[in-house]
Write a protein that holds these residues in place. Structure first.
Motif, short mmCIF file in Angstrom:
data_model
loop_
_atom_site.label_atom_id
_atom_site.label_comp_id
_atom_site.label_asym_id
_atom_site.label_seq_id
_atom_site.Cartn_x
_atom_site.Cartn_y
_atom_site.Cartn_z
N GLY A 73 0.71 -1.18 -0.09
CA GLY A 73 -0.09 0.03 -0.08
C GLY A 73 0.75 1.16 -0.05
N ASN A 74 1.88 1.22 0.90
CA ASN A 74 2.79 2.37 0.95
C ASN A 74 3.64 2.36 -0.53
N GLY A 75 3.97 1.36 -0.85
CA GLY A 75 4.91 1.38 -2.33
C GLY A 75 3.91 1.80 -3.45
N LYS A 76 2.51 1.74 -3.44
CA LYS A 76 1.88 2.26 -4.42
C LYS A 76 1.55 3.79 -4.19
N ARG A 77 1.50 4.05 -2.80
CA ARG A 77 1.60 5.42 -2.77
C ARG A 77 2.90 6.24 -3.33
N LEU A 78 4.02 5.56 -2.85
CA LEU A 78 5.59 6.07 -3.22
C LEU A 78 5.64 5.93 -4.90
N TYR A 79 5.11 4.92 -5.39
CA TYR A 79 5.30 4.63 -6.96
C TYR A 79 4.39 5.62 -7.65
N HIS A 99 6.43 4.10 -16.28
CA HIS A 99 6.06 2.65 -16.13
C HIS A 99 4.44 2.53 -16.07
N GLY A 100 3.66 3.41 -16.15
CA GLY A 100 2.18 3.18 -15.99
C GLY A 100 1.83 3.00 -14.94
N ARG A 101 0.43 3.36 -14.69
CA ARG A 101 -0.08 3.43 -13.32
C ARG A 101 -0.19 1.83 -12.65
N ALA A 102 -0.09 1.08 -13.56
CA ALA A 102 -0.17 -0.48 -12.97
C ALA A 102 1.07 -1.04 -13.20
N GLY A 103 2.29 -0.40 -13.65
CA GLY A 103 3.16 -1.04 -13.99
C GLY A 103 3.20 -1.56 -15.32
N GLN A 104 2.30 -1.30 -16.19
CA GLN A 104 2.18 -1.82 -17.58
C GLN A 104 3.07 -1.39 -18.70
N GLY A 105 3.90 -0.34 -18.13
CA GLY A 105 4.77 0.34 -19.22
C GLY A 105 4.08 1.72 -19.86
N GLY A 106 4.91 2.57 -20.32
CA GLY A 106 3.83 3.82 -20.59
C GLY A 106 4.72 4.29 -21.73
N ALA A 107 4.64 5.73 -22.21
CA ALA A 107 5.24 6.21 -23.58
C ALA A 107 6.68 6.30 -23.59
N ALA A 137 7.27 -1.83 -15.23
CA ALA A 137 7.96 -1.98 -14.28
C ALA A 137 8.91 -3.10 -14.03
N PRO A 138 10.02 -3.24 -13.75
CA PRO A 138 10.87 -4.41 -14.11
C PRO A 138 10.39 -5.46 -12.93
N SER A 167 2.91 -7.05 -6.32
CA SER A 167 1.30 -7.40 -6.08
C SER A 167 0.65 -7.11 -7.31
N LEU A 168 1.21 -6.61 -8.50
CA LEU A 168 0.57 -6.39 -9.77
C LEU A 168 0.46 -7.66 -10.27
N PRO A 169 -0.64 -7.82 -11.24
CA PRO A 169 -1.05 -9.15 -11.81
C PRO A 169 0.16 -9.63 -12.85
N GLY A 170 0.88 -8.71 -13.35
CA GLY A 170 2.01 -8.89 -14.40
C GLY A 170 1.42 -9.48 -15.62
#
Length: 121
Positions: A37-43, A52-60, A65-66, A106-109
């Motif tokens: 939960g804190n990790g999401k806040r920091l992210y 890296h996108g809001r859900a670690g999916q990658g972005g522009a 997120a590795p 914690s992300l589904p990947g």
């Protein structure tokens, strides 16, 4: 020609999904406890989502997120390759990194190849 493209797409999807699953398994080795939960806040607060996108999916700018073992993840944050900014201990503590790592884990990947409709035909 359409069949060749379809086969190429299927082969690419299988490679991407199998590589992602292998990387996810490695990421779970020797990870310190962290608060997702804190990790999401920091992210979100530190702007990781920008690339890296809001859900670690990658972005522009960069990919997802590795999904690395913790030591590799921490190393990438402290001494990044490519154009990612470095975060020193003064900017992001080891505990903060552990929390972000817990969030990313914690992300589904990547999904399973069986979830790709075209592969089920």
């Amino acid at each position: 020609m359409k069949t060749i493209r379809q086969i190429a797409r299927i082969a690419c999807a299988v490679v991407l999904f199998s590589t992602g699953a292998s990387m996810a398994a490695q990421a779970q080795e020797d990870a310190p406890p962290g608060d997702a939960g804190n990790g999401k806040r920091l992210y979100l607060a530190d702007g990781c989502f920008t690339c890296h996108g809001r859900a670690g999916q990658g972005g522009a700018y960069n990919g997802p997120a590795p999904r690395l073992p913790f030591d590799g993840f921490k190393g990438q944050i402290r001494n990044p390759v490519n154009d990612m900014p470095a975060f020193s201990d003064a900017n992001l503590s080891d505990k903060d990194i552990a929390d972000i790592f817990a969030f990313v884990r914690s992300l589904p990947g990547p999904g399973s190849a069986k979830d790709i409709a075209i592969l089920n035909n």
